[in-house]
Write an enzyme that holds these catalytic residues in place. Structure first.
Site, PDB file in Angstrom:
ATOM      1  N   ASP A   1       2.708  -5.032   7.859  1.00 26.96           N
ATOM      2  CA  ASP A   1       1.519  -4.198   7.777  1.00 26.96           C
ATOM      3  C   ASP A   1       0.308  -5.118   7.899  1.00 26.96           C
ATOM      4  OD1 ASP A   1      -0.709  -2.845   6.935  1.00 26.96           O
ATOM      5  OD2 ASP A   1       0.179  -2.048   5.098  1.00 26.96           O
TER       6      ASP A   1
ATOM      7  N   GLN B   1      -4.866  -5.434   6.710  1.00 28.37           N
ATOM      8  CA  GLN B   1      -5.874  -6.331   6.134  1.00 28.37           C
ATOM      9  C   GLN B   1      -5.862  -7.710   6.793  1.00 28.37           C
ATOM     10  OE1 GLN B   1      -8.184  -5.436   4.035  1.00 28.37           O
ATOM     11  NE2 GLN B   1      -7.361  -3.411   3.573  1.00 28.37           N
TER      12      GLN B   1
ATOM     13  N   CYS C   1      -4.777   2.292  -3.718  1.00 31.96           N
ATOM     14  CA  CYS C   1      -3.533   2.819  -3.115  1.00 31.96           C
ATOM     15  C   CYS C   1      -2.366   1.853  -3.328  1.00 31.96           C
ATOM     16  CB  CYS C   1      -3.706   3.150  -1.636  1.00 31.96           C
ATOM     17  SG  CYS C   1      -4.885   4.459  -1.339  1.00 31.96           S
TER      18      CYS C   1
ATOM     19  N   HIS D   1       0.874  -1.183   0.000  1.00 27.76           N
ATOM     20  CA  HIS D   1       0.000   0.000   0.000  1.00 27.76           C
ATOM     21  C   HIS D   1       0.911   1.233   0.000  1.00 27.76           C
ATOM     22  CE1 HIS D   1      -2.826   2.913   1.844  1.00 27.76           C
ATOM     23  NE2 HIS D   1      -3.790   2.092   1.462  1.00 27.76           N
TER      24      HIS D   1
ATOM     25  N   LYS E   1     -10.637  -0.946  10.333  1.00 26.34           N
ATOM     26  CA  LYS E   1     -10.795  -2.145   9.489  1.00 26.34           C
ATOM     27  C   LYS E   1     -11.091  -3.375  10.357  1.00 26.34           C
ATOM     28  CE  LYS E   1      -7.486  -0.273   6.184  1.00 26.34           C
ATOM     29  NZ  LYS E   1      -8.152   0.077   4.932  1.00 26.34           N
TER      30      LYS E   1
END
Ligand code: PMP
Length: 421
Positions: free
Chosen positions: A209, A212, A373, A132, A235
């Site tokens: 990261d 998600q 993104c 991202h 999220k």
């Protein structure tokens, strides 16, 4: 897929959860809302909405600075939120959790603090081709400031990380490795344990990261062995504007602060200031206290539903969606990784993703269309963007059916399909 699908019972059980999310009861364009944009942000259960409202009506005061009861009470709530995040990630110590505005701010913190203090001319920053923008641009800032160089691990045609290339790119100059746990554009679940193992073998520090990942599977930072792990509350069924950075204690202790102000200091004079210990050192100013309270409620909610149950439900749904979408002529999946979580990304011959998004919207079906993104990844696939349906615990087979019906309608509107089809 990241867990074993457990059949329809699980799906029926999860469908009952729809009632926990008031927004799912509102119509859009006169249709039932079919919300398939969970990769961008998830909807909030009543428990999270109530927790935030209750904080303002019963508990609001600034933290740390007050001797009065209400301030101590709100400080307790804030501290409980930190402990909840520690539990969620199975961090060893509560001091290893720093609150941030979200994933983006957490990565910027690591880049600005750890990056500027530790990277030098010629050092290598290794990122993946599916990052991202928030795990690219902050490292470009640091590279420009320090003379470090960014290297990129390529992505295969199936949307997997090229692990052979990863191993080859790692060398003694690699100081930092930054990878998404799960790709927001493709749903690819990366082999993060192996990435950490190989990166540590050359002495590199690893940031994962988890934006998600955290809502879709159980995450254990001690088992992963990573140095930093970041995520956003919104999220994970929590509020916007709150997220967290996990950092290994000795790294955080050695890192300089990145923003100065109240709460992050020990003493201040005009000559020099000394700083509070980790994690307060990284939390300058009044934080998002209500956000932490909401995030705590969101974590309690997913823990009550059960992350394994959520993963199993979403896998069943993704499998179903993949089968149904595969039957639509002209539809091509982008990203067919062996391990995927909760995301179907695709393009349709003859229809731009934005047009697909607009037509589906008129049917009440919310998806995301665009580059997500991840412009370098889109360039890699030679596409301006994709259409992305992303799933959450409250999605159902009926939602997938509505998506498929909407896509057929788009094809009819573009003259690609007869009405009888
Ligand atoms: N990384 C990934 C993989 C993401 O999906 C996102 C959000 N789309 C981000 C980082 C940025 O998260 P936020 O905007 O909440 O800071």
């Amino acid at each position: 897929m990241n867990a074993i699908a457990q059949g329809t019972d699980m799906t029926i059980e999860m469908a009952a959860r729809v009632a926990d999310f008031p927004i799912l009861g509102r119509p859009v364009h006169g249709r039932r809302l079919v919300y398939l944009d969970n990769g961008a942000t998830t909807q909030k259960p009543q428990a999270v909405i109530d927790a935030e409202a209750r904080f303002y009506s019963e508990s609001n005061a600034n933290i740390h600075r007050g001797v009065h009861w209400l301030s101590q009470h709100s400080t307790d709530l804030y501290d409980q939120g930190r402990e909840r995040v520690r539990q969620l990630l199975n961090a060893a110590q509560v001091e290893e959790i720093v609150f941030t505005r979200g994933t983006t701010e957490a990565i910027n913190l690591v880049a600005a603090s750890w990056g500027r203090a530790n990277l030098n001319e010629g050092d290598e920053i290794l990122l993946s081709g599916m990052e991202h923008h928030s795990n690219i641009v902050p490292w470009q800032f640091v590279a420009q400031q320090t003379g470090a160089v960014i290297k990129v691990v390529p992505v295969t045609d199936d949307g997997e990380l090229d692990m052979g290339a990863f191993s080859q790119l790692l060398n003694e100059r690699t100081r930092f490795v930054g990878m998404c746990h799960v790709s927001n554009a493709l749903g690819t679940v990366n082999p993060v344990e192996e990435i950490v193992r190989q990166a540590h073998a050359v002495g590199a520090v690893v940031l994962l990261d988890g934006a998600q990942a955290v809502a879709h599977q159980r995450v254990d930072v001690q088992a992963l062995g990573c140095d930093f792990y970041v995520f956003s509350g919104h999220k994970l069924y929590g509020p916007t504007g709150i997220g967290a950075l996990y950092g290994r204690r000795e790294l955080l202790d050695a890192m300089p602060p990145w923003q100065g102000g109240g709460d992050m200091i020990h003493t201040v004079s005009f000559e020099r200031s000394t700083y509070a210990p980790t994690p307060q050192k990284f939390e300058a100013g009044t934080p998002n206290i209500a956000g932490v309270v909401g995030l705590k409620a969101a974590i309690a909610y997913v823990q009550e539903v059960g992350l394994e149950a959520i993963a199993a439900h979403e896998d069943t749904l993704l499998q179903y969606a993949t089968e149904q979408l595969a039957g639509i002529p002209g539809l091509r999946f982008i990203g067919q990784a062996r391990q995927r979580a909760a995301i179907a990304s695709f393009v349709m011959e003859g229809i731009h993703p934005h047009d697909l998004g607009t037509i589906l919207d008129m049917e009440g079906v919310a998806i995301r269309a665009g580059h997500h993104c991840t412009m370098p990844l889109m360039t890699r696939f030679g596409l301006p963007g994709t259409a992305r349906a992303s799933f959450a615990l409250y999605n159902t087979r009926e939602d997938v059916d509505a998506l498929v019906a909407g896509l057929h309608k788009a094809r009819r509107l573009f003259g690609l399909e007869e009405r009888s089809a």
